[in-house]
Design an enzyme around this catalytic site. Structure first.
Site, PDB file in Angstrom:
ATOM      1  N   GLY A  12       0.780  -1.240   0.000  1.00  0.00           N
ATOM      2  CA  GLY A  12       0.000   0.000   0.000  1.00  0.00           C
ATOM      3  C   GLY A  12       0.806   1.281   0.000  1.00  0.00           C
ATOM      4  N   SER A  13       2.045   1.246  -0.537  1.00  0.00           N
ATOM      5  CA  SER A  13       2.808   2.502  -0.536  1.00  0.00           C
ATOM      6  C   SER A  13       2.202   3.512  -1.511  1.00  0.00           C
ATOM      7  CB  SER A  13       4.291   2.265  -0.832  1.00  0.00           C
ATOM      8  OG  SER A  13       4.499   1.978  -2.188  1.00  0.00           O
ATOM      9  N   ASN A  14       1.629   3.043  -2.605  1.00  0.00           N
ATOM     10  CA  ASN A  14       0.952   3.989  -3.517  1.00  0.00           C
ATOM     11  C   ASN A  14      -0.303   4.560  -2.874  1.00  0.00           C
ATOM     12  OD1 ASN A  14       2.151   4.330  -6.354  1.00  0.00           O
ATOM     13  ND2 ASN A  14       2.408   2.137  -5.972  1.00  0.00           N
ATOM     14  N   ILE A  94      -9.319  -6.865 -13.572  1.00  0.00           N
ATOM     15  CA  ILE A  94     -10.735  -6.546 -13.396  1.00  0.00           C
ATOM     16  C   ILE A  94     -11.495  -6.823 -14.700  1.00  0.00           C
ATOM     17  CG2 ILE A  94     -10.328  -4.916 -11.508  1.00  0.00           C
ATOM     18  CD1 ILE A  94     -10.871  -2.690 -13.395  1.00  0.00           C
ATOM     19  N   ASN A 108      -4.624   2.865 -13.354  1.00  0.00           N
ATOM     20  CA  ASN A 108      -3.740   1.855 -12.770  1.00  0.00           C
ATOM     21  C   ASN A 108      -2.317   2.386 -12.819  1.00  0.00           C
ATOM     22  OD1 ASN A 108      -2.843  -0.739 -11.843  1.00  0.00           O
ATOM     23  ND2 ASN A 108      -2.192  -1.204 -13.933  1.00  0.00           N
ATOM     24  N   HIS A 110       1.605   1.075 -13.132  1.00  0.00           N
ATOM     25  CA  HIS A 110       2.368  -0.121 -13.525  1.00  0.00           C
ATOM     26  C   HIS A 110       3.858   0.200 -13.370  1.00  0.00           C
ATOM     27  CE1 HIS A 110       3.026  -3.921 -15.555  1.00  0.00           C
ATOM     28  NE2 HIS A 110       3.997  -3.319 -16.218  1.00  0.00           N
ATOM     29  N   ASP A 151      -3.007  -3.964 -19.043  1.00  0.00           N
ATOM     30  CA  ASP A 151      -1.987  -2.901 -19.154  1.00  0.00           C
ATOM     31  C   ASP A 151      -2.009  -2.199 -20.508  1.00  0.00           C
ATOM     32  OD1 ASP A 151      -1.048  -3.587 -16.589  1.00  0.00           O
ATOM     33  OD2 ASP A 151       0.373  -5.040 -17.397  1.00  0.00           O
ATOM     34  N   GLU A 180       6.470   6.162  -9.126  1.00  0.00           N
ATOM     35  CA  GLU A 180       5.039   5.822  -9.106  1.00  0.00           C
ATOM     36  C   GLU A 180       4.276   6.790  -8.208  1.00  0.00           C
ATOM     37  OE1 GLU A 180       3.983   1.715  -8.341  1.00  0.00           O
ATOM     38  OE2 GLU A 180       5.863   1.023  -9.167  1.00  0.00           O
TER      39      GLU A 180
HETATM   40  C1  GAR Z   1       3.693  -1.244  -7.358  1.00  0.00           C
HETATM   41  O1  GAR Z   1       5.025  -1.298  -7.827  1.00  0.00           O
HETATM   42  C2  GAR Z   1       2.730  -1.297  -8.523  1.00  0.00           C
HETATM   43  O2  GAR Z   1       3.178  -0.630  -9.660  1.00  0.00           O
HETATM   44  C3  GAR Z   1       2.687  -2.772  -8.795  1.00  0.00           C
HETATM   45  O3  GAR Z   1       2.629  -3.343  -7.510  1.00  0.00           O
HETATM   46  C4  GAR Z   1       3.341  -2.512  -6.592  1.00  0.00           C
HETATM   47  C5  GAR Z   1       2.445  -2.220  -5.405  1.00  0.00           C
HETATM   48  O4  GAR Z   1       3.147  -1.520  -4.413  1.00  0.00           O
HETATM   49  N1  GAR Z   1       1.540  -3.111  -9.589  1.00  0.00           N
HETATM   50  C6  GAR Z   1       1.592  -4.001 -10.578  1.00  0.00           C
HETATM   51  O5  GAR Z   1       2.581  -4.662 -10.838  1.00  0.00           O
HETATM   52  C7  GAR Z   1       0.287  -4.153 -11.343  1.00  0.00           C
HETATM   53  N2  GAR Z   1       0.547  -4.692 -12.646  1.00  0.00           N
HETATM   54  P1  GAR Z   1       2.371  -0.835  -3.209  1.00  0.00           P
HETATM   55  O6  GAR Z   1       1.423  -1.868  -2.629  1.00  0.00           O
HETATM   56  O7  GAR Z   1       3.465  -0.478  -2.263  1.00  0.00           O
HETATM   57  O8  GAR Z   1       1.653   0.364  -3.760  1.00  0.00           O
END
Ligand code: GAR
Length: 207
Positions: A12-14, A94, A108, A110, A151, A180
């Protein structure tokens, strides 16, 4: 005020970056819902700390189809009057049930420069491993709208990082995550300000 739902399955850092951006007033939107398919993931814990309404529906062992699952998620989003869905490490493809109800209203993030290193199986550390294996000198992150096709939707923003010979998937992931966080918050800001249009399948940003 644009009402935002953030969907996450991992650390969940994003999600945190979006919460922080909201708190500093970067965008005029409100994160009204945090949703997860993994009830005990890090993102759900962050939600608890932030006191934002959070709902999880475990996808593992879910009795219905993917469409039935998404129909349940859709009802939830509609009941909260959500305008924008942000997938933030949501590790589940989804279906059209959600995509049709939220056309160009699902974003999203990526961890690569799409259209390179995208598609089925390209998520999380797999992406960074593939980038290093291919000897790429540059990688980065992409925020795009979600359409049918993994994607593949119109790109909103991208940011780059250099790939060094000494990089491992872990060090590369760390650098890419910073990008990101930045481009996701910016993309949400542009959306909330009504500055994003999709014309002929491409995003046009007005400044
Ligand atoms: C992130 O790097 C995101 O881009 C990737 O998962 C990570 C989640 O990090 N998503 C994908 O690969 C989707 N295709 P987070 O939980 O720390 O946000």
């Amino acid at each position: 005020m644009i009402k935002i739902a953030v969907f996450a399955s991992g650390g969940g850092s994003n999600l945190q970056a979006l919460i922080d951006a909201q708190d500093t007033g970067l965008f005029k939107g409100k994160i009204a819902l945090i949703f997860s398919n993994v009830p005990d993931c890090g993102a759900m814990k962050r939600a608890e700390n932030e006191r934002i309404e959070a709902v999880a529906i475990a996808s593992k062992g879910y009795p219905g189809s993917r469409e039935e699952y998404d129909a349940e998620v859709l009802r939830l989003c509609q009941s909260k009057k959500i305008d924008l869905i942000c997938l933030a490490g949501y590790m589940r493809i989804i279906t059209s049930v959600l995509i049709k109800a939220y056309p160009f209203k699902i974003m999203n993030v990526h961890p690569a420069l799409l259209p390179k290193f995208g598609g089925e199986g390209m998520y999380g550390h797999h992406v960074h491993e593939a980038v290093i294996k291919a000897g790429e000198k540059e990688s980065g992150a992409t925020v795009h709208f979600v359409t049918e096709g993994v994607d593949a939707g119109p790109i909103v923003l991208q940011g780059n990082v250099k790939v060094m010979g000494t990089d491992t998937p872990e060090t590369l992931a760390e650098k890419v995550l910073k990008v990101e966080h930045h481009i996701y918050s910016e993309s949400v800001r542009l959306f909330c300000e009504g500055k994003i249009k999709v014309v002929d399948g491409r995003v046009r940003v007005s400044l």
